[in-house]
Motif scaffolding. Structure first.
Motif, PDB file in Angstrom:
ATOM      1  N   LEU A 276     -27.513  -3.847 115.859  1.00  0.00           N
ATOM      2  CA  LEU A 276     -28.771  -3.546 116.535  1.00  0.00           C
ATOM      3  C   LEU A 276     -29.583  -4.798 116.868  1.00  0.00           C
ATOM      4  O   LEU A 276     -30.577  -4.700 117.591  1.00  0.00           O
ATOM      5  N   VAL A 277     -29.154  -5.960 116.365  1.00  0.00           N
ATOM      6  CA  VAL A 277     -29.846  -7.196 116.747  1.00  0.00           C
ATOM      7  C   VAL A 277     -29.079  -7.982 117.798  1.00  0.00           C
ATOM      8  O   VAL A 277     -29.575  -8.991 118.295  1.00  0.00           O
ATOM      9  N   THR A 278     -27.880  -7.528 118.146  1.00  0.00           N
ATOM     10  CA  THR A 278     -27.096  -8.245 119.162  1.00  0.00           C
ATOM     11  C   THR A 278     -26.719  -7.362 120.353  1.00  0.00           C
ATOM     12  O   THR A 278     -26.198  -7.868 121.342  1.00  0.00           O
ATOM     13  N   CYS A 279     -26.956  -6.066 120.265  1.00  0.00           N
ATOM     14  CA  CYS A 279     -26.574  -5.161 121.355  1.00  0.00           C
ATOM     15  C   CYS A 279     -27.520  -5.319 122.552  1.00  0.00           C
ATOM     16  O   CYS A 279     -28.615  -5.866 122.435  1.00  0.00           O
ATOM     17  N   ALA A 280     -27.070  -4.799 123.697  1.00  0.00           N
ATOM     18  CA  ALA A 280     -27.899  -4.839 124.899  1.00  0.00           C
ATOM     19  C   ALA A 280     -29.085  -3.893 124.756  1.00  0.00           C
ATOM     20  O   ALA A 280     -28.964  -2.800 124.196  1.00  0.00           O
TER      21      ALA A 280
ATOM     22  N   CYS B 161     -31.560   0.712 121.576  1.00  0.00           N
ATOM     23  CA  CYS B 161     -32.462  -0.360 121.154  1.00  0.00           C
ATOM     24  C   CYS B 161     -33.401  -0.674 122.308  1.00  0.00           C
ATOM     25  O   CYS B 161     -32.958  -1.071 123.393  1.00  0.00           O
ATOM     26  N   GLU B 162     -34.708  -0.489 122.096  1.00  0.00           N
ATOM     27  CA  GLU B 162     -35.675  -0.644 123.183  1.00  0.00           C
ATOM     28  C   GLU B 162     -36.376  -1.995 123.185  1.00  0.00           C
ATOM     29  O   GLU B 162     -36.770  -2.483 124.246  1.00  0.00           O
ATOM     30  N   ALA B 163     -36.538  -2.608 122.027  1.00  0.00           N
ATOM     31  CA  ALA B 163     -37.215  -3.913 121.974  1.00  0.00           C
ATOM     32  C   ALA B 163     -36.900  -4.602 120.653  1.00  0.00           C
ATOM     33  O   ALA B 163     -36.686  -3.938 119.636  1.00  0.00           O
ATOM     34  N   ARG B 164     -36.881  -5.944 120.696  1.00  0.00           N
ATOM     35  CA  ARG B 164     -36.646  -6.739 119.494  1.00  0.00           C
ATOM     36  C   ARG B 164     -37.620  -7.900 119.446  1.00  0.00           C
ATOM     37  O   ARG B 164     -37.906  -8.509 120.474  1.00  0.00           O
ATOM     38  N   ASP B 165     -38.098  -8.207 118.250  1.00  0.00           N
ATOM     39  CA  ASP B 165     -38.987  -9.350 118.064  1.00  0.00           C
ATOM     40  C   ASP B 165     -38.605 -10.000 116.739  1.00  0.00           C
ATOM     41  O   ASP B 165     -38.990  -9.524 115.667  1.00  0.00           O
ATOM     42  N   ASP B 166     -37.818 -11.098 116.799  1.00  0.00           N
ATOM     43  CA  ASP B 166     -37.357 -11.727 115.565  1.00  0.00           C
ATOM     44  C   ASP B 166     -38.485 -12.420 114.825  1.00  0.00           C
ATOM     45  O   ASP B 166     -38.452 -12.545 113.596  1.00  0.00           O
ATOM     46  N   VAL B 167     -39.510 -12.881 115.540  1.00  0.00           N
ATOM     47  CA  VAL B 167     -40.644 -13.540 114.894  1.00  0.00           C
ATOM     48  C   VAL B 167     -41.437 -12.533 114.063  1.00  0.00           C
ATOM     49  O   VAL B 167     -41.825 -12.791 112.923  1.00  0.00           O
ATOM     50  N   ALA B 168     -41.676 -11.361 114.644  1.00  0.00           N
ATOM     51  CA  ALA B 168     -42.417 -10.308 113.945  1.00  0.00           C
ATOM     52  C   ALA B 168     -41.518  -9.494 113.011  1.00  0.00           C
ATOM     53  O   ALA B 168     -42.007  -8.610 112.309  1.00  0.00           O
ATOM     54  N   ASP B 169     -40.191  -9.788 113.017  1.00  0.00           N
ATOM     55  CA  ASP B 169     -39.230  -9.108 112.159  1.00  0.00           C
ATOM     56  C   ASP B 169     -39.221  -7.598 112.405  1.00  0.00           C
ATOM     57  O   ASP B 169     -39.341  -6.805 111.486  1.00  0.00           O
ATOM     58  N   ARG B 170     -39.057  -7.212 113.668  1.00  0.00           N
ATOM     59  CA  ARG B 170     -38.993  -5.775 113.924  1.00  0.00           C
ATOM     60  C   ARG B 170     -38.115  -5.482 115.133  1.00  0.00           C
ATOM     61  O   ARG B 170     -38.020  -6.283 116.073  1.00  0.00           O
ATOM     62  N   VAL B 171     -37.480  -4.322 115.054  1.00  0.00           N
ATOM     63  CA  VAL B 171     -36.625  -3.820 116.124  1.00  0.00           C
ATOM     64  C   VAL B 171     -37.048  -2.382 116.400  1.00  0.00           C
ATOM     65  O   VAL B 171     -37.106  -1.559 115.481  1.00  0.00           O
TER      66      VAL B 171
ATOM     67  N   ALA C 255     -24.029  -1.388 112.713  1.00  0.00           N
ATOM     68  CA  ALA C 255     -23.151  -1.690 113.843  1.00  0.00           C
ATOM     69  C   ALA C 255     -23.178  -0.542 114.857  1.00  0.00           C
ATOM     70  O   ALA C 255     -23.267   0.636 114.478  1.00  0.00           O
ATOM     71  N   VAL C 256     -23.093  -0.898 116.135  1.00  0.00           N
ATOM     72  CA  VAL C 256     -23.145   0.101 117.212  1.00  0.00           C
ATOM     73  C   VAL C 256     -22.103  -0.227 118.276  1.00  0.00           C
ATOM     74  O   VAL C 256     -21.601  -1.338 118.370  1.00  0.00           O
TER      75      VAL C 256
END
Length: 225
Positions: free
Chosen positions: A154-158, A192-202, A223-224
């Motif tokens: 979920l952190v690498t998918c489109a 997966c609609e949005a990711r923010d690694d700085v804010a630590d949220r998906v 994994a997806v």
């Protein structure tokens, strides 16, 4: 004085841990660092080294002092058999006995050393020769090598692409309970609609329902495809 033989369950646990660690290495020919093996098994590096030396004497591993360890073909065959037992037992406990998928890992850890090959074969037939256990981990075919498919998380998918959860990469009971709470079991539709690694949220949308937000680390263990 020679080291007394350790219980076979201990040997099997070491071999299984080395096999799984090998598949997580970026280079197929690399050695598993002793510190990583000790951490996985929850033991001291010294204890791990003593056991690995015994496994090397039994020609189940190749050991390079101060570098790491790798299974021999004999060791890999035994480790794969143990892993196959574990994953079939997990699925049997869920599908036949009705136990929760969040609690069967520890039960299978105990049973994998006691169940005979004959019983495992009967379980496998009853379950319809499954390809994966309840967590999406692949079940090796009898006598075959373990195949670990490449996976996207979920952190690498489109973003914005309809996907399904295929595998949970962490067997910790608390994490599985977290996955259950957020309806992210294998087979679940997710986007997966949005990711923010700085804010630590998906931010996700699960089964077409309202969005949920989970942490980056948790998302990296789902994994997806």
């Amino acid at each position: 004085m020679s080291t007394p033989p350790l219980p076979s369950s201990t040997v099997e646990n070491y071999l299984k841990a080395i096999l799984q660690a090998q598949h997580r290495l970026e280079d197929d020919g690399s050695l598993v660092p002793m510190g990583r093996l000790a951490q996985t098994l929850g033991i001291t590096p010294g204890t791990a080294t003593t056991m690995v030396k015994a496994l090397a004497d039994a020609q189940l591993v190749d050991y390079s002092p101060y570098v790491g360890v790798r299974l021999t073909l004999s060791g890999e065959k035994l480790a794969t058999m143990v892993l196959r037992r574990h994953r079939i037992v997990e699925l049997f406990l869920v599908e036949v006995l009705g136990l929760s998928w969040t609690e069967v890992h520890d039960e299978a850890e105990r049973l994998e050393h006691a169940v005979s090959d004959r019983v495992i074969e009967a379980m496998d037939v009853m379950l319809g020769r499954p390809a994966a256990d309840p967590h999406g981990d692949p079940i090796p075919a009898h006598g075959a090598r373990l195949f670990e498919p490449e996976h996207t998380t979920l952190v690498t998918c489109a973003l914005g692409t309809p996907l399904r959860v295929t595998r949970i990469l962490d067997q910790d009971a608390e994490f599985l309970a977290f996955v259950e709470q957020h309806h992210l079991r294998p087979g679940t539709r997710v986007r997966c609609e949005a990711r923010d690694d700085v804010a630590d949220r998906v931010r996700l949308r699960v089964d077409g329902k309202r969005p949920i937000t989970i942490g980056w680390r948790a998302a990296s263990r789902v994994a997806v495809a």
